[in-house]
Design a protein around this motif. Structure first.
Motif, PDB file in Angstrom:
ATOM      1  N   VAL A   1       0.880  -1.167   0.000  1.00 46.81           N
ATOM      2  CA  VAL A   1       0.000   0.000   0.000  1.00 46.81           C
ATOM      3  C   VAL A   1       0.918   1.218   0.000  1.00 46.81           C
ATOM      4  N   LEU A   2       1.065   1.832  -1.175  1.00 45.34           N
ATOM      5  CA  LEU A   2       2.055   2.894  -1.357  1.00 45.34           C
ATOM      6  C   LEU A   2       1.427   4.201  -1.840  1.00 45.34           C
ATOM      7  N   ALA A   3       0.123   4.187  -2.148  1.00 40.45           N
ATOM      8  CA  ALA A   3      -0.549   5.401  -2.622  1.00 40.45           C
ATOM      9  C   ALA A   3      -0.559   6.430  -1.486  1.00 40.45           C
ATOM     10  N   GLN A   4       0.014   7.595  -1.737  1.00 37.20           N
ATOM     11  CA  GLN A   4       0.180   8.576  -0.666  1.00 37.20           C
ATOM     12  C   GLN A   4      -1.155   9.072  -0.124  1.00 37.20           C
ATOM     13  N   ASP A   5      -2.157   9.184  -1.009  1.00 35.47           N
ATOM     14  CA  ASP A   5      -3.457   9.657  -0.520  1.00 35.47           C
ATOM     15  C   ASP A   5      -4.078   8.668   0.458  1.00 35.47           C
ATOM     16  N   VAL A   6      -3.851   7.370   0.247  1.00 35.56           N
ATOM     17  CA  VAL A   6      -4.357   6.353   1.168  1.00 35.56           C
ATOM     18  C   VAL A   6      -3.605   6.413   2.491  1.00 35.56           C
TER      19      VAL A   6
ATOM     20  N   ILE B   1      -5.489  -5.038   5.408  1.00 37.77           N
ATOM     21  CA  ILE B   1      -6.509  -5.417   4.428  1.00 37.77           C
ATOM     22  C   ILE B   1      -7.384  -4.218   4.101  1.00 37.77           C
ATOM     23  N   GLU B   2      -7.791  -3.482   5.138  1.00 42.35           N
ATOM     24  CA  GLU B   2      -8.595  -2.268   4.914  1.00 42.35           C
ATOM     25  C   GLU B   2      -7.864  -1.302   3.985  1.00 42.35           C
ATOM     26  N   ALA B   3      -6.581  -1.107   4.242  1.00 45.33           N
ATOM     27  CA  ALA B   3      -5.793  -0.153   3.454  1.00 45.33           C
ATOM     28  C   ALA B   3      -5.625  -0.626   2.014  1.00 45.33           C
ATOM     29  N   ARG B   4      -5.405  -1.914   1.829  1.00 43.65           N
ATOM     30  CA  ARG B   4      -5.223  -2.433   0.467  1.00 43.65           C
ATOM     31  C   ARG B   4      -6.521  -2.332  -0.333  1.00 43.65           C
TER      32      ARG B   4
END
Length: 220
Positions: free
Chosen positions: A20-25, A65-68
């Motif tokens: 999970v690397l998307a900065q907005d997430v 899991i939530e973040a992905r």
């Protein structure tokens, strides 16, 4: 416990390593305070790499899991989202920060009340919590609406056709499909009126969605 340090550690040690690397997430995980959606008795587990018990034998998914799911859903500000399984309201709150509107469906009256209270306390105004069984898709007032994004917050042995039909063209669906010990987080994209593309994102495990249909082991 230093809450902000624990949150930082959760992101760096659990969530980034799960790609999970998307900065907005990642930013959103610091904005929406997970501990505010965790039952008081388990607040000290808010940032642990574990499911968190909820009333009625249900659970909050692990943070990674939530973040992905949030990253793969890639929700846009104009989009309408359907979530099946409101739980404590945390996933709906995350989705709501990125979407125009979220409808989240919860089969347990106790959890529906919890989610509504948590979302209200947190000032989230663009989420509608509905009571009902959404395991086979969701219809309101006898009509099945179409959504840009559908998130199923629990596992299913297979994906019922009704969910795919509720996706708009270009829409994305995230669900954990399979049976213990083999499950995958799947991303289903509706590429046209008749075609869908399914990608297995990552192997994982999750508690089955309440009232999920179990496929028969018999053939006739």
């Amino acid at each position: 416990m230093n809450i902000e340090q624990a949150r930082f550690n959760m992101i760096e040690q659990q969530i980034r390593p799960w790609n999970v690397l998307a900065q907005d997430v990642l930013d959103l995980l610091t904005v929406v305070k997970r501990e505010e959606f965790v039952p008081g008795a388990y607040r000290n587990l808010a940032f642990f790499d574990t499911e968190i018990p909820l009333p009625g034998g249900e659970v909050m998914l692990e943070p990674k899991i939530e973040a992905r799911i949030l990253q793969e859903a890639n929700v846009k500000k104009h989009e309408y989202v359907l979530e099946i399984g409101a739980g404590s309201g945390y996933m709906a709150a995350l989705l709501a920060h990125k979407a125009r509107h979220v409808t989240t469906v919860e089969i347990s009256p106790e959890l529906k009340s919890m989610a509504e209270q948590n979302l209200a306390d947190y000032g989230v105004a663009n989420v509608d919590v509905q009571l009902g069984n959404g395991a086979q898709g969701w219809t309101a007032d006898g009509k099945a609406a179409e959504y840009d994004v559908i998130v199923i917050s629990g596992s299913l042995p297979f994906l019922p056709d009704a969910f795919a039909k509720q996706l708009k063209v270009g829409g994305r669906l995230l669900a954990i499909i399979g049976n213990d010990p083999v499950m995958q987080l799947q991303l289903v994209t509706r590429t046209s009126e008749q075609t869908f593309e399914t990608v297995n994102v990552v192997d994982t495990l999750a508690k089955p969605l309440h009232a999920a249909t179990t496929p028969s082991h018999f053939t006739f």
